[in-house]
Design a protein around this motif. Structure first.
Motif, PDB file in Angstrom:
ATOM      1  N   GLN A  54      27.388  16.113  -6.232  1.00 30.57           N
ATOM      2  CA  GLN A  54      26.909  15.056  -7.129  1.00 30.57           C
ATOM      3  C   GLN A  54      27.960  13.977  -7.346  1.00 30.57           C
ATOM      4  N   GLU A  55      29.213  14.406  -7.361  1.00 30.01           N
ATOM      5  CA  GLU A  55      30.281  13.423  -7.526  1.00 30.01           C
ATOM      6  C   GLU A  55      30.271  12.434  -6.359  1.00 30.01           C
ATOM      7  N   ILE A  56      30.067  12.958  -5.142  1.00 28.31           N
ATOM      8  CA  ILE A  56      30.015  12.073  -3.975  1.00 28.31           C
ATOM      9  C   ILE A  56      28.785  11.170  -4.058  1.00 28.31           C
ATOM     10  N   GLN A  57      27.690  11.748  -4.501  1.00 28.45           N
ATOM     11  CA  GLN A  57      26.466  10.975  -4.676  1.00 28.45           C
ATOM     12  C   GLN A  57      26.721   9.806  -5.644  1.00 28.45           C
ATOM     13  N   ARG A  58      27.460  10.085  -6.712  1.00 25.85           N
ATOM     14  CA  ARG A  58      27.768   9.037  -7.696  1.00 25.85           C
ATOM     15  C   ARG A  58      28.609   7.936  -7.068  1.00 25.85           C
ATOM     16  N   LEU A  59      29.623   8.361  -6.279  1.00 28.76           N
ATOM     17  CA  LEU A  59      30.465   7.378  -5.588  1.00 28.76           C
ATOM     18  C   LEU A  59      29.606   6.472  -4.722  1.00 28.76           C
ATOM     19  N   LYS A  60      28.691   7.097  -4.014  1.00 26.54           N
ATOM     20  CA  LYS A  60      27.815   6.366  -3.101  1.00 26.54           C
ATOM     21  C   LYS A  60      26.978   5.353  -3.866  1.00 26.54           C
ATOM     22  N   ALA A  61      26.443   5.802  -5.018  1.00 30.92           N
ATOM     23  CA  ALA A  61      25.553   4.937  -5.796  1.00 30.92           C
ATOM     24  C   ALA A  61      26.295   3.703  -6.324  1.00 30.92           C
ATOM     25  N   GLN A  62      27.623   3.846  -6.530  1.00 31.22           N
ATOM     26  CA  GLN A  62      28.389   2.712  -7.053  1.00 31.22           C
ATOM     27  C   GLN A  62      28.708   1.673  -5.991  1.00 31.22           C
ATOM     28  N   LEU A  63      28.570   2.064  -4.737  1.00 28.49           N
ATOM     29  CA  LEU A  63      28.945   1.146  -3.655  1.00 28.49           C
ATOM     30  C   LEU A  63      27.847   0.120  -3.405  1.00 28.49           C
ATOM     31  N   PRO A  64      28.241  -1.087  -3.014  1.00 28.19           N
ATOM     32  CA  PRO A  64      27.220  -2.066  -2.640  1.00 28.19           C
ATOM     33  C   PRO A  64      26.397  -1.567  -1.445  1.00 28.19           C
ATOM     34  N   GLU A  65      25.129  -1.984  -1.435  1.00 27.70           N
ATOM     35  CA  GLU A  65      24.181  -1.551  -0.394  1.00 27.70           C
ATOM     36  C   GLU A  65      24.641  -1.873   1.024  1.00 27.70           C
ATOM     37  N   ASN A  66      25.318  -3.035   1.170  1.00 35.30           N
ATOM     38  CA  ASN A  66      25.575  -3.530   2.523  1.00 35.30           C
ATOM     39  C   ASN A  66      26.674  -2.763   3.267  1.00 35.30           C
ATOM     40  N   LEU A  67      27.326  -1.820   2.604  1.00 32.40           N
ATOM     41  CA  LEU A  67      28.379  -1.069   3.285  1.00 32.40           C
ATOM     42  C   LEU A  67      27.790   0.150   3.990  1.00 32.40           C
ATOM     43  N   GLY A  68      26.933  -0.097   4.955  1.00 37.82           N
ATOM     44  CA  GLY A  68      26.212   0.980   5.631  1.00 37.82           C
ATOM     45  C   GLY A  68      27.135   2.022   6.219  1.00 37.82           C
ATOM     46  N   GLU A  69      28.212   1.542   6.833  1.00 32.31           N
ATOM     47  CA  GLU A  69      29.174   2.431   7.480  1.00 32.31           C
ATOM     48  C   GLU A  69      29.740   3.452   6.486  1.00 32.31           C
ATOM     49  N   VAL A  70      30.157   2.958   5.313  1.00 29.19           N
ATOM     50  CA  VAL A  70      30.773   3.821   4.311  1.00 29.19           C
ATOM     51  C   VAL A  70      29.737   4.777   3.722  1.00 29.19           C
ATOM     52  N   HIS A  71      28.530   4.259   3.493  1.00 31.30           N
ATOM     53  CA  HIS A  71      27.460   5.125   2.988  1.00 31.30           C
ATOM     54  C   HIS A  71      27.232   6.303   3.926  1.00 31.30           C
ATOM     55  N   ALA A  72      27.195   5.997   5.218  1.00 30.83           N
ATOM     56  CA  ALA A  72      26.917   7.050   6.196  1.00 30.83           C
ATOM     57  C   ALA A  72      28.032   8.090   6.208  1.00 30.83           C
ATOM     58  N   ILE A  73      29.289   7.633   6.120  1.00 29.76           N
ATOM     59  CA  ILE A  73      30.411   8.569   6.123  1.00 29.76           C
ATOM     60  C   ILE A  73      30.331   9.475   4.898  1.00 29.76           C
ATOM     61  N   LEU A  74      30.039   8.879   3.727  1.00 24.70           N
ATOM     62  CA  LEU A  74      29.967   9.671   2.498  1.00 24.70           C
ATOM     63  C   LEU A  74      28.801  10.642   2.526  1.00 24.70           C
ATOM     64  N   GLU A  75      27.683  10.193   3.095  1.00 23.18           N
ATOM     65  CA  GLU A  75      26.526  11.078   3.155  1.00 23.18           C
ATOM     66  C   GLU A  75      26.868  12.296   4.013  1.00 23.18           C
ATOM     67  N   ALA A  76      27.561  12.075   5.125  1.00 21.19           N
ATOM     68  CA  ALA A  76      27.967  13.199   5.965  1.00 21.19           C
ATOM     69  C   ALA A  76      28.865  14.149   5.176  1.00 21.19           C
ATOM     70  N   GLN A  77      29.764  13.587   4.353  1.00 20.10           N
ATOM     71  CA  GLN A  77      30.654  14.443   3.570  1.00 20.10           C
ATOM     72  C   GLN A  77      29.882  15.236   2.524  1.00 20.10           C
ATOM     73  N   ARG A  78      28.894  14.586   1.923  1.00 20.56           N
ATOM     74  CA  ARG A  78      28.090  15.274   0.915  1.00 20.56           C
ATOM     75  C   ARG A  78      27.387  16.464   1.560  1.00 20.56           C
ATOM     76  N   LEU A  79      26.843  16.233   2.757  1.00 18.47           N
ATOM     77  CA  LEU A  79      26.119  17.319   3.415  1.00 18.47           C
ATOM     78  C   LEU A  79      27.069  18.416   3.889  1.00 18.47           C
ATOM     79  N   ILE A  80      28.314  18.046   4.193  1.00 17.90           N
ATOM     80  CA  ILE A  80      29.286  19.078   4.577  1.00 17.90           C
ATOM     81  C   ILE A  80      29.533  20.016   3.393  1.00 17.90           C
ATOM     82  N   VAL A  81      29.671  19.456   2.177  1.00 21.62           N
ATOM     83  CA  VAL A  81      29.864  20.313   0.997  1.00 21.62           C
ATOM     84  C   VAL A  81      28.688  21.259   0.833  1.00 21.62           C
TER      85      VAL A  81
END
Lengths: 581, 89
Positions: A54-81
């Motif tokens: 959830q903490e990673i999810q929160r980080l993701k939600a705070q990021l601007p939409e247009n940072l697709g690359e960063v969103h994807a990296i964080l989503e992969a990390q969330r799923l790894i947890v």
């Protein structure tokens, strides 16, 4: 004051207090869980995993939409947890009576071994992603709650940062990143660039030299790090910061303009590219194609040599996204200071003069064939040019070119599409190539001057050697004459001449380069808007007059003075206007 | 209804089956009623586990076997193919 130097990987400047981060120091103790407590312990693990996700999810939600690359990296990390194997293995250990922290630690250790055995560097490095995530879960289990310990805007100094760390550091409180490790292609660099936060990586010694709270000035373009900077430096940095901000604001206004002098001389500005991930910046900064696509990354980042498919897919992706602009691919420039783990290369006493670049490719034909096949196949998807590095004479160039012709026949027989008219160029970086430039121009479709090596070989100076590095002079009369001779030889045969070394991105040199009648300049994408605006203020005939004058001068200092006498005030006025407008 | 299906698929893209496509795969398979496994050189892993999928180290050009068993086995295999074929980056 102390000055350190690293690799500037994300442009921008910052001055502020340092905050040191030492990740990777978790301590885990092993305790026995009585059978009756086991369900509770499993629940504790599940809650810690969920909280971290959830903490990673929160980080993701705070990021601007247009940072697709960063969103994807964080989503992969969330799923790894939340990975089912991770939790089920840890659960199985808890059922045997281990505490949750120890169970996670053991599972992590098993994965460490499994990943360490993988043949491919990319996959091996993913262990770090897992480790940083598991550390977060263990921290949570131990009662630590994450969040930044500081509320002051800071410069983050660390050994290395995981992608989640990089964005977890709250962009608005992070002035810059400085890491002891890392490279141009590390996640920190990519994430920092997408977030627009200045970053310097591979800065040896920063962890030893910088203490928490030290005032630090960082330039993410030049890679300079000043520890406890003097007032003049701080003043200089606030100028750099203003200038960078202005440039960023004007970027979109100038991206569509042409690089043309007041009296109509048009110059093509292109970008140097290391990684496909950087293509959005190339487009954003208004480059008219790629003047130098360095392809060594694919060779040095892995244990085995890249396959034709891998190279083809990478080139195709770049070529397609740059269409209709051309992409100039330089064939493998490895050996010397670089290192390919997939190649067995002999130790050399003098690698800069040894088996490298085109020499290596002509000796190891399979290596060359794989790359040329991939380049030719990618040429079916857009405009591709190919150039050979370190060419020292006509026979060598013809050998390479004939080899390319043979590969065209191979591909035609196999039915692969490619551009039969693909342009083939010579990189001019060995003085002997300039001496025979008139002959080379009859055989090549274009010239591209690589200034870094041309200066090194002409002046016999190793720039990396501190004892002699001050003798490395781009404005040495010898260098200027070689550039002029190259352009003239190319133009006499009607072929274009470009420059792709560091010289091309420096405003001070631009009047000379325009005066030399170079057709194309290729530089880091961030330099393009500034160079373009400056060219639009120049008059071609003044630049030509300047060239005529400096060719008679005897040393670098005289040349500098002559350039400054004519263009110094204008350059100053231009820079001032750039950040005051 | 088919209960067990096996097919072969070739991994494309310069990085191969890396973290992001593996993550996409795990998400796409959520809720599909089937056991799904990926195999390389007789080593089989749970397709829903990013970690285990990454340890296959399937770089570009690797041929992987997809095996699905259960009520929605066909849908599972098509989902895997869909995700991995779209992921060329």
């Amino acid at each position: 004051m102390k000055i350190l130097r690293g690799l500037g990987v994300s442009a921008g400047v910052a001055v502020g207090p340092a905050q040191l981060i030492f990740p990777g120091h978790i301590k885990v103790s092993r305790t026995q869980i009585p059978p009756s407590e086991i369900p509770k312990e499993i629940k504790r693990l599940e809650e810690a995993i969920e909280a971290t996700a959830q903490e990673i999810q929160r980080l993701k939600a705070q990021l601007p939409e247009n940072l697709g690359e960063v969103h994807a990296i964080l989503e992969a990390q969330r799923l790894i947890v939340k990975d089912p194997s991770l939790s089920s293995e840890a659960e199985a250990l808890i059922r045997k009576g281990f505490n949750a922290e120890w169970a996670l630690f053991k599972v992590l250790d098993r994965y460490r071994q499994a990943f360490a055995e993988l043949p491919d560097e990319y996959f091996r490095e993913r262990y770090q992603d897992l480790a940083s995530m598991v550390e977060k879960v263990i921290f949570y289990l131990q009662g630590h709650r994450s969040g930044n310990a500081w509320e002051e805007k800071s410069i983050i100094v660390a050994q290395d940062l995981s992608p989640a760390d990089t964005v977890g550091l709250k962009p608005d409180l992070t002035l810059a990143f400085v890491t002891e490790g890392g490279s141009r292609t590390s996640h920190t660099a990519i994430v920092a660039r997408s977030l627009g936060i200045p970053a310097v990586v591979a800065a040896k010694g920063v962890l030893k030299e910088i203490s928490p709270g030290d005032l630090v000035a960082v330039d993410g373009t030049t890679g300079e790090i000043f520890i406890a900077p003097e007032p003049e430096i701080i003043a200089e940095f606030s100028q750099r910061a203003r200038r960078f901000q202005r440039l960023k604001e004007r970027l979109h206004q100038v991206a569509h303009l042409e690089a043309q002098t007041k009296d109509g001389r048009r110059i093509t500005l292109q970008a140097n590219l290391d990684l496909p991930e950087e293509i959005p910046f190339v487009r954003e900064y208004g480059a008219e194609g790629i003047g130098l696509f360095r392809t060594e990354y694919l060779y040095v980042s892995r244990r085995e040599l890249p396959s034709e498919e891998l190279l083809f897919e990478t080139y195709r992706q770049v070529v397609e996204s740059l269409r209709p602009y051309p992409v100039t691919i330089r064939t493998l420039d490895i050996g010397g200071d670089k290192f390919a783990s997939g190649l067995e290369l002999p130790e050399e006493i003098n690698p800069a003069l040894g088996l490298r670049a085109i020499r290596l490719c002509l000796k190891q034909e399979d290596l060359f064939r794989t790359q040329l096949r991939a380049i030719l196949r990618a040429s079916a998807y857009g405009q591709v040019k190919v150039m050979f590095p370190l060419i020292s004479g006509v026979a060598e160039f013809l050998r390479a070119r004939n080899f390319l012709e043979r590969i065209k026949e191979e591909l035609a027989q196999e039915g692969h599409p490619f551009d039969p008219e693909i342009q083939v160029g010579v990189m001019i970086e060995v003085p002997s190539a300039v001496a025979v430039a008139d002959l080379l121009a009859k055989e090549a479709d274009f010239f591209s001057i690589g200034t870094n090596d041309l200066i090194q070989y002409t002046l016999a100076i190793d720039r990396g050697n501190e004892e002699v590095s001050e003798l490395y002079e781009p404005l040495h009369p010898a260098i200027l004459r070689l550039i002029k001779a190259t352009v003239e030889a190319g133009h006499r045969e009607g072929i274009p001449v470009s420059m792709c070394g560091e010289m091309a991105g420096d405003l001070l040199y631009i009047p000379l380069l325009v005066g030399f009648e170079l057709d194309e300049l290729s530089m880091t994408p961030q330099s393009i808007p500034e160079v373009k605006l400056f060219i639009r203020e120049l008059e071609f005939r003044h630049c030509r007059e300047l060239v005529e004058r400096v060719l008679h001068l005897t040393c670098q200092d005289e040349v500098k003075e002559a350039v400054a006498a004519v263009f110094g005030p204008r350059l100053q006025e231009f820079s001032k206007r750039l950040w005051s407008e | 209804m088919e209960s067990k299906i096996e097919e072969e698929i070739e991994i494309r893209g310069p990085l191969g089956l890396h973290a992001r496509p593996a993550a996409k795969l795990a998400k796409a398979l959520a809720g599909i009623k089937a056991e799904v496994r990926l195999g390389k050189d007789e080593r089989w892993v749970d397709a829903r586990s990013i970690l285990d999928v990454l340890t296959l180290a399937a770089s570009g050009g690797t041929k992987l076997k997809v095996q699905a068993e259960g009520e929605e086995a066909r849908k599972a295999v098509e989902t895997v193919k869909g995700v991995l074929e779209a992921a060329s980056v």
